[in-house]
Design an enzyme around this catalytic site. Structure first.
Site, PDB file in Angstrom:
ATOM      1  N   GLU A 164      57.772  26.146 -22.800  1.00 20.18           N
ATOM      2  CA  GLU A 164      57.616  25.215 -23.938  1.00 20.18           C
ATOM      3  C   GLU A 164      58.903  24.413 -23.997  1.00 20.18           C
ATOM      4  OE1 GLU A 164      55.273  24.719 -26.280  1.00 20.18           O
ATOM      5  OE2 GLU A 164      53.851  26.212 -25.585  1.00 20.18           O
TER       6      GLU A 164
ATOM      7  N   THR B  90      64.110  21.049 -21.217  1.00 18.93           N
ATOM      8  CA  THR B  90      63.473  20.839 -19.921  1.00 18.93           C
ATOM      9  C   THR B  90      64.419  21.243 -18.789  1.00 18.93           C
ATOM     10  OG1 THR B  90      62.052  19.134 -20.806  1.00 18.93           O
ATOM     11  CG2 THR B  90      62.457  19.044 -18.445  1.00 18.93           C
TER      12      THR B  90
ATOM     13  N   CYS C 279      61.178  20.313 -31.576  1.00 14.99           N
ATOM     14  CA  CYS C 279      60.686  19.781 -30.295  1.00 14.99           C
ATOM     15  C   CYS C 279      59.617  18.726 -30.517  1.00 14.99           C
ATOM     16  CB  CYS C 279      60.141  20.910 -29.438  1.00 14.99           C
ATOM     17  SG  CYS C 279      58.893  21.907 -30.273  1.00 14.99           S
TER      18      CYS C 279
ATOM     19  N   GLY D  67      64.317  24.912 -18.486  1.00 13.17           N
ATOM     20  CA  GLY D  67      62.981  25.298 -18.011  1.00 13.17           C
ATOM     21  C   GLY D  67      62.879  25.176 -16.497  1.00 13.17           C
TER      22      GLY D  67
HETATM   23  P1  NAD Z   1      68.404  25.358 -24.083  1.00 15.26           P
HETATM   24  O1  NAD Z   1      67.469  25.153 -22.954  1.00 15.26           O
HETATM   25  O2  NAD Z   1      69.789  24.901 -23.915  1.00 15.26           O
HETATM   26  O3  NAD Z   1      68.488  26.899 -24.438  1.00 15.26           O
HETATM   27  C1  NAD Z   1      67.355  27.687 -24.725  1.00 15.26           C
HETATM   28  C2  NAD Z   1      67.639  29.124 -24.372  1.00 15.26           C
HETATM   29  O4  NAD Z   1      67.781  29.224 -22.953  1.00 15.26           O
HETATM   30  C3  NAD Z   1      68.933  29.671 -24.973  1.00 15.26           C
HETATM   31  O5  NAD Z   1      68.707  31.000 -25.380  1.00 15.26           O
HETATM   32  C4  NAD Z   1      69.885  29.594 -23.805  1.00 15.26           C
HETATM   33  O6  NAD Z   1      70.934  30.520 -23.912  1.00 15.26           O
HETATM   34  C5  NAD Z   1      68.968  29.916 -22.640  1.00 15.26           C
HETATM   35  N1  NAD Z   1      69.432  29.444 -21.331  1.00 15.26           N
HETATM   36  C6  NAD Z   1      70.312  28.435 -21.057  1.00 15.26           C
HETATM   37  N2  NAD Z   1      70.489  28.320 -19.725  1.00 15.26           N
HETATM   38  C7  NAD Z   1      69.687  29.259 -19.134  1.00 15.26           C
HETATM   39  C8  NAD Z   1      69.410  29.624 -17.780  1.00 15.26           C
HETATM   40  N3  NAD Z   1      69.993  29.010 -16.747  1.00 15.26           N
HETATM   41  N4  NAD Z   1      68.533  30.624 -17.549  1.00 15.26           N
HETATM   42  C9  NAD Z   1      67.907  31.238 -18.570  1.00 15.26           C
HETATM   43  N5  NAD Z   1      68.144  30.948 -19.878  1.00 15.26           N
HETATM   44  C10 NAD Z   1      69.017  29.973 -20.159  1.00 15.26           C
HETATM   45  O7  NAD Z   1      67.703  24.693 -25.340  1.00 15.26           O
HETATM   46  P2  NAD Z   1      68.297  24.579 -26.814  1.00 15.26           P
HETATM   47  O8  NAD Z   1      69.375  23.567 -26.802  1.00 15.26           O
HETATM   48  O9  NAD Z   1      68.576  25.940 -27.351  1.00 15.26           O
HETATM   49  O10 NAD Z   1      67.010  24.039 -27.619  1.00 15.26           O
HETATM   50  C11 NAD Z   1      66.723  22.702 -27.759  1.00 15.26           C
HETATM   51  C12 NAD Z   1      65.659  22.275 -26.766  1.00 15.26           C
HETATM   52  O11 NAD Z   1      64.525  23.107 -26.868  1.00 15.26           O
HETATM   53  C13 NAD Z   1      65.143  20.869 -27.026  1.00 15.26           C
HETATM   54  O12 NAD Z   1      64.964  20.211 -25.792  1.00 15.26           O
HETATM   55  C14 NAD Z   1      63.792  21.112 -27.681  1.00 15.26           C
HETATM   56  O13 NAD Z   1      62.876  20.051 -27.557  1.00 15.26           O
HETATM   57  C15 NAD Z   1      63.339  22.318 -26.964  1.00 15.26           C
HETATM   58  N6  NAD Z   1      62.318  23.026 -27.738  1.00 15.26           N
HETATM   59  C16 NAD Z   1      61.033  23.049 -27.288  1.00 15.26           C
HETATM   60  C17 NAD Z   1      60.044  23.666 -28.049  1.00 15.26           C
HETATM   61  C18 NAD Z   1      58.594  23.687 -27.643  1.00 15.26           C
HETATM   62  O14 NAD Z   1      57.816  24.422 -28.237  1.00 15.26           O
HETATM   63  N7  NAD Z   1      58.174  22.911 -26.666  1.00 15.26           N
HETATM   64  C19 NAD Z   1      60.397  24.269 -29.257  1.00 15.26           C
HETATM   65  C20 NAD Z   1      61.723  24.216 -29.674  1.00 15.26           C
HETATM   66  C21 NAD Z   1      62.684  23.607 -28.899  1.00 15.26           C
END
Ligand code: NAD
Length: 509
Positions: free
Chosen positions: A254, A234, A289, A237
């Site tokens: 997501e 989040t 997630c 996001g």
């Molecule tokens: P994260 O948000 O840390 O990273 C996700 C991606 O975003 C990575 O590739 C990361 O390098 C990139 N990122 C990080 N900072 C960014 C920025 N400022 N701008 C653009 N991109 C950036 O998440 P994570 O730790 O990789 O994944 C775990 C999280 O994802 C958990 O909260 C989980 O619930 C969620 N998730 C959600 C779903 C869904 O379908 N709703 C599915 C899987 C995981």
């Protein structure tokens, strides 16, 4: 365990491999050892990739669904041949056991095939001429046109499938793509992406490796990117939505979840229910997630449920992901592991009963790997962080309730709203409760199973996301409706209906 050889993930822009400006090691969560390297890109590489994606877009779009689909399917067939090795790689870098790792890769290929078929099917009815019954327009065409270059950014937990959840609808509908793999688990995803990209026209599928704060941020803010499909936390996001706002991008988010499962007094606490709850909460070591992240159980069924969960969790074999006997692997990141230990300490300090269960397999290197046993937490305060936040670890708090209204209020007492479940032998009762839960999906007498119904829209409410994926819902993110409405003679067709025409006539008089 024999670990496969070292791998490298590089960027690939406009049909060419591009070295990084720095590199980072990819670590094996089961041992802490190095298993590969990722060559990190920078913002300038994103700019190059967007130029390539923009240049490739018109001809990719104009190929049409059948021709595009054929190219995607041919490339997918090539990847299929390596599915076993790719699954081993993703298992190694994420710490997934064999079945989960296989699903990550095979699921991505199924997405590619599924979206090719869906886009072809929809396009057959795309250009509708005439609109019977309106009596106004001579011809109405509603076209679903691809938005242009799409940015896809995904998480490390299911890196291949979740990244293709964005890429597959984008490519099939005629968009070109700039994708940023997660730094923690880039190896298998990059191998699949490269195999596809090399078989599509240059510029159609571009890969830029790198940190989210640099490469991801640039993708989200780049004016040449028309839509971003993001899966992750989040917090990220929020930052992507803000970055995309400056250029009014379509942004599909997501995000994280804190899924509640509400077990009602009339639930049948069978071995099947226990098995589905355990799968719902502990698959991928709690790092999905939409894992169940907290259970609310009616006080009259509490002991029965906790006893059932304890017995089932005591049998779960925690071990090296490469060991076929392992049912649960380590946590993927060291940070996630340390956070899990912190939460357990904090729950104990708050007076909770913490039971670390499971069978410790001799295949696991317990000291070096990020292993956390499947853990049941009871007598935990309802407002503890373990309950109200996303733990992303194999730790399940179980909280008793005696009033259904209070259980619903607790379930909704969070800014998350991804999935949820209600468990009852009385479906009408379950549905009455389900209707009151703030979530994108509520499953009844299931949790993980429910999300795999392919055409059901999947996504979150509140701060768990914006938009829905699966089938046609995913296509909305990467296409726009373009309405072409034609009249033979505007005045004859719209007598007195258009205020602009009236005004023109008055002005002329
Ligand atoms: P994260 O948000 O840390 O990273 C996700 C991606 O975003 C990575 O590739 C990361 O390098 C990139 N990122 C990080 N900072 C960014 C920025 N400022 N701008 C653009 N991109 C950036 O998440 P994570 O730790 O990789 O994944 C775990 C999280 O994802 C958990 O909260 C989980 O619930 C969620 N998730 C959600 C779903 C869904 O379908 N709703 C599915 C899987 C995981």
């Amino acid at each position: 365990m024999v670990r496969p050889e070292w791998r490298a993930a590089t960027s690939y822009i406009d049909g060419l491999a591009v070295p990084g400006t720095a590199s980072e090691q990819v670590l094996d969560p089961a041992t802490g050892g190095r298993i590969g390297t990722v060559q990190l890109g920078d913002a300038a590489m994103v700019d190059d990739a967007v130029v390539a994606a923009g240049a490739a877009f018109p001809s990719w779009r104009d190929l049409g669904p059948s021709e595009r689909g054929r190219m995607i399917l041919d490339a997918t067939d090539v990847v299929e041949a390596d599915v076993g090795e790719l699954a081993a790689t993703v298992g190694l870098e994420v710490g997934k056991v064999r079945r989960e790792a296989f699903g990550d890769v095979a699921g991505a290929l199924a997405l590619l095939r599924g979206f090719v078929g869906l886009v072809e099917e929809l396009s057959n009815g795309e250009d509708r001429t005439g609109q019977p019954g309106t009596g106004q327009a001579t011809a109405v065409r509603i076209r679903h046109v691809p938005v242009g270059p799409v940015g896809v950014i995904g998480p490390w937990n299911t890196p291949v499938f979740l990244t293709f959840n964005g890429i597959a609808p984008a490519l099939a509908s005629g968009c070109t793509v700039v994708v940023k793999p997660p730094v923690e688990a880039p190896l298998a995803l990059t191998a699949v992406l490269r195999a596809l990209a090399e078989r599509l026209p240059a510029g159609v599928l571009n890969i830029v490796q790198g940190r989210g704060s640099v490469v991801g941020q640039r993708i989200a803010e780049h004016p040449g990117i028309r839509a971003v499909m993001f899966t992750g936390s989040t917090a990220t996001g929020r930052s992507i939505a803000a970055a995309g706002a400056a250029t009014i991008k379509k942004v599909a988010l997501e995000l994280g979840g804190n899924d509640p499962a509400i077990v009602l007094a009339d639930a049948a606490i069978t071995p099947e229910l226990i098995a589905e709850l355990v799968a719902g909460a502990f698959s991928m070591s709690g790092q999905i997630c939409f894992n169940i992240k907290r259970v609310y159980v009616h006080i009259s069924r509490r002991d029965e449920l906790v006893d059932g969960l304890r017995a089932a969790l005591s049998r779960v074999v925690v071990g090296d992901p490469l060991d076929p006997a392992s049912q649960m692997g380590p946590l993927t990141t060291r940070d996630g592991y340390e956070n899990a230990l912190r939460l357990l300490r904090s729950a104990r300090d708050a007076g909770a009963r913490v039971e670390e269960l499971g069978v410790r397999s001799p295949s696991a290197q317990w000291e070096a790997g990020n292993y956390v046993r499947p853990t049941l937490v009871t007598d935990v305060p309802a407002d503890h962080e373990l309950v109200l936040d996303e733990q992303f670890a194999p730790i399940l708090p179980v909280i008793a309730f005696d009033d259904e209204d209070a259980a619903v209020a607790e379930a909704n007492r969070t800014e998350f709203g991804l999935a949820s479940s209600v468990w009852s032998a009385d479906l009408a009762h379950a549905e009455r409760i389900a209707r009151r839960i703030e979530a994108g999906n509520t499953f009844v007498n299931a949790h993980r199973l429910g999300a795999s119904v392919p055409l059901v829209p999947f996504g979150g409410v509140k701060q768990s996301g914006v938009g829905r994926t699966h089938g046609i819902h995913s296509l909305h993110h990467c296409t726009e409706e373009h309405a072409i409405v034609a009249f033979d003679d505007a005045r004859a067709q719209l007598p007195g209906l258009d205020p602009w025409l009236e005004t023109d006539e008055e002005v002329a008089r």
